[in-house]
Design an enzyme around this catalytic site. Structure first.
Site, PDB file in Angstrom:
ATOM      1  N   CYS A 185       0.813  -1.200   0.000  1.00 45.91           N
ATOM      2  CA  CYS A 185       0.000   0.000   0.000  1.00 45.91           C
ATOM      3  C   CYS A 185       0.854   1.261   0.000  1.00 45.91           C
ATOM      4  CB  CYS A 185      -0.887  -0.026   1.237  1.00 45.91           C
ATOM      5  SG  CYS A 185      -2.283   1.076   1.181  1.00 45.91           S
ATOM      6  N   CYS A 198      -3.073  -3.112   7.500  1.00 41.86           N
ATOM      7  CA  CYS A 198      -2.795  -1.876   8.236  1.00 41.86           C
ATOM      8  C   CYS A 198      -2.650  -2.156   9.728  1.00 41.86           C
ATOM      9  CB  CYS A 198      -3.902  -0.853   8.002  1.00 41.86           C
ATOM     10  SG  CYS A 198      -4.001  -0.307   6.299  1.00 41.86           S
ATOM     11  N   CYS A 248      -3.555   5.397   4.585  1.00 38.26           N
ATOM     12  CA  CYS A 248      -4.989   5.503   4.385  1.00 38.26           C
ATOM     13  C   CYS A 248      -5.710   5.616   5.731  1.00 38.26           C
ATOM     14  CB  CYS A 248      -5.485   4.277   3.637  1.00 38.26           C
ATOM     15  SG  CYS A 248      -5.155   2.749   4.520  1.00 38.26           S
TER      16      CYS A 248
END
Lengths: 403, 128
Positions: free
Chosen positions: B37, B106, B62
């Protein structure tokens, strides 16, 4: 607070006039257009005919050169597969540009299974096709090239005429996806020299679920949906009459109002672009600075991640789009489904970095006040995200611009 | 009720991140990046005895990455090192009311940053 919709490259709302034109065809004039001998079928048949005329006028085609489909995606599939199959005795190689929509690119495996070979042509840093690369990629066996007309992510408009001239000399067909351009800018298929071109209704205030394909008269194309003899045999299935009528009305309005819309959008996007350039450091605008869709402003910002930017804009009432990996595919099964936009990668934006890419796509109803509001909140959002960015912290300490 | 793909808790931590910033004289710092990412997470720990008395973070990423960082700092403050080492990415994800499958990495990133920060602390103290 009223929402500010700057995501018109994704879709546009149905124009009230379009909706009014569509409504009677759901119930009052419900007949099957194939039932030509009964009254119920005759009125819808006539309505389709008129809509076809309107869509043809939008791109300076003849009525008989327009086929209605279920979407721009279907049009792209019909064009590529249809032209490939009809011409496979001439050759087996097809060229796609690197910045085609998924509805072109994702046909590659299927076509490869059928015995075709896909080659890819590069674009430059602005997203404009690399003619030298095209010349290198074209072979004796090449039968077809797909080049998008206007890219909805970076706004760049391709030199279709030049490419068409080059290909025509070599007897190679050209399909262009005009989803982003037809109804937004003047399009003349005869001048462009394309053999087929895709159109979408929902990009120009028509309904979703309806597309069209321009097929130049005399072009051989194999149908991919088989059944009854609708759409001149190119696309079987009972016609979606209200949606076709809606597309026709949207095309009429787009053609009549195009001049004033383009002037309005050019003014708005100039203001937005200049405002962003002067208020945000380390912003990089993407796509070609002049050869671009009116109202389209796309960029990426260093030290800031795209999805976070998009979420904050949304929280401030602003709808936009992002090509960053993080924002790419929320429905993916795992992180393997997250990929930076292939369009941004093709124009040289570093793919391994989750960059802060944003596309603002404005349309006819957007206002100067909305642009001013977006300009007033953007610097604060960027500052907030940079303040929490270790990349920005590192940059301030070492001067390293890791992106 | 959350309208988008993120839970209300994720959105709350995204909008109001807890413990965002740097600790100048941190006892342990962990920095991780995720190539899938492109996220970057930096975690700072202040440790007294064997207890984490303060934690701060900086994250480039994000909504899920920011929320995971924020939640991790909340979950470890006041914990002993041994307790903190037991914190799993699942626990971070659970505390956030769940993450979309594509965003689970994440929470893994947050767990990795924590482990690296604790290793860094041990190294500095000559414990490792």
């Amino acid at each position: 607070m009223d929402r500010i919709y700057f995501d018109n490259a994704s879709t546009t709302p149905i124009d009230k006039r379009v909706l009014d034109a569509m409504l009677p065809y759901f119930s009052d004039f419900f007949g099957n257009p194939s039932s030509v001998l009964i009254e119920e079928g005759q009125m819808p048949g006539k309505a389709i005919d008129e809509a076809r005329e309107r869509v043809a006028e939008l791109i300076h085609a003849e009525k008989g050169e327009i086929i209605f489909t279920g979407s721009a995606t279907e049009s792209n599939n019909l064009a590529i597969k249809g032209l490939a199959l009809a011409n496979r005795s001439k050759g087996r190689r097809i060229i796609f540009s690197d910045i085609e929509h998924f509805s072109i690119l994702n046909q590659a495996d299927f076509l490869t299974d059928l015995g075709f070979q896909i080659d890819y042509v590069k674009v430059d840093g602005y997203g404009i096709i690399d003619m030298g690369d095209l010349e290198r990629k074209v072979t004796e066996d090449t039968i077809l090239v797909a080049l998008i007309h206007g890219n909805l992510e970076i706004g760049t408009i391709e030199p279709i005429e030049e490419v068409a001239r080059f290909l025509k000399k070599r007897g190679i067909l050209l399909h262009s996806d005009g989803t982003g351009t037809c109804g937004r800018i003047p399009v003349d298929v005869k001048e462009l020299g394309v053999d087929t071109m895709t159109l979408s209704a929902h990009q120009i205030n028509g309904p979703k679920g309806i597309g069209a394909l321009y097929i130049k008269r005399g072009t051989r194309l194999t149908p991919i949906i088989h059944g009854g003899f609708q759409e001149m045999g190119y696309r079987a299935g009972t016609e979606n009459v209200p949606y076709i009528v809606g597309f026709g009305e949207a095309a009429r309005i787009a053609r009549e109002e195009m001049g004033e819309r383009m002037a309005h959008l050019t003014m708005l996007s100039k203001k937005l672009r200049e405002g962003l350039a002067s208020s945000i450091e380390y912003i990089h605008f993407t796509g070609h600075p002049e050869k671009r869709l009116p109202g389209h402003v796309s960029f990426w910002i260093e030290f800031v991640e795209g999805e976070s930017l998009l979420l904050w804009l949304n929280l401030n009432g602003i709808a936009s789009a992002s090509g960053s990996a993080c924002a790419s595919n929320m429905a993916a099964e795992d992180e393997g489904g997250l990929k930076a936009s292939h369009v941004l990668t093709a124009i040289g934006v570093p793919p391994e970095i989750c960059h802060g890419s944003i596309t603002f796509s404005l349309w006819k109803d957007n206002t100067v006040e909305e642009v001013e509001y977006v300009l007033s909140v953007m610097p604060g959002i960027v500052k907030r995200l940079r303040d929490m960015s270790p990349l920005y912290e590192n940059y301030k300490k070492t001067g390293a611009r890791t992106i | 009720m959350a309208k988008g793909p993120y839970s209300d808790i994720v959105m709350d931590h995204f909008m109001n991140p807890r413990n965002m910033g740097e600790i100048e004289d941190a006892d342990g710092v962990g920095e991780v990046g995720n190539p899938a990412c492109g996220d970057m997470m930096k975690l700072y720990l202040k440790i007294e005895g064997d207890r984490i008395v303060d934690a701060k973070f900086k994250t480039f990423g994000c909504g899920a990455a920011i929320a995971s960082s924020s939640m991790t700092t909340e979950l470890i403050k006041g914990k002993t090192i041994d307790e903190a080492l037991k914190l799993s990415n699942e626990a971070v994800s659970e505390a956030l009311g769940g993450l979309p499958p594509a965003k689970r990495h994440c929470s893994v990133l947050a767990e990795d940053a924590l482990r690296l920060a604790l290793e860094d602390y041990k190294k500095k103290k000559g414990l490792a």
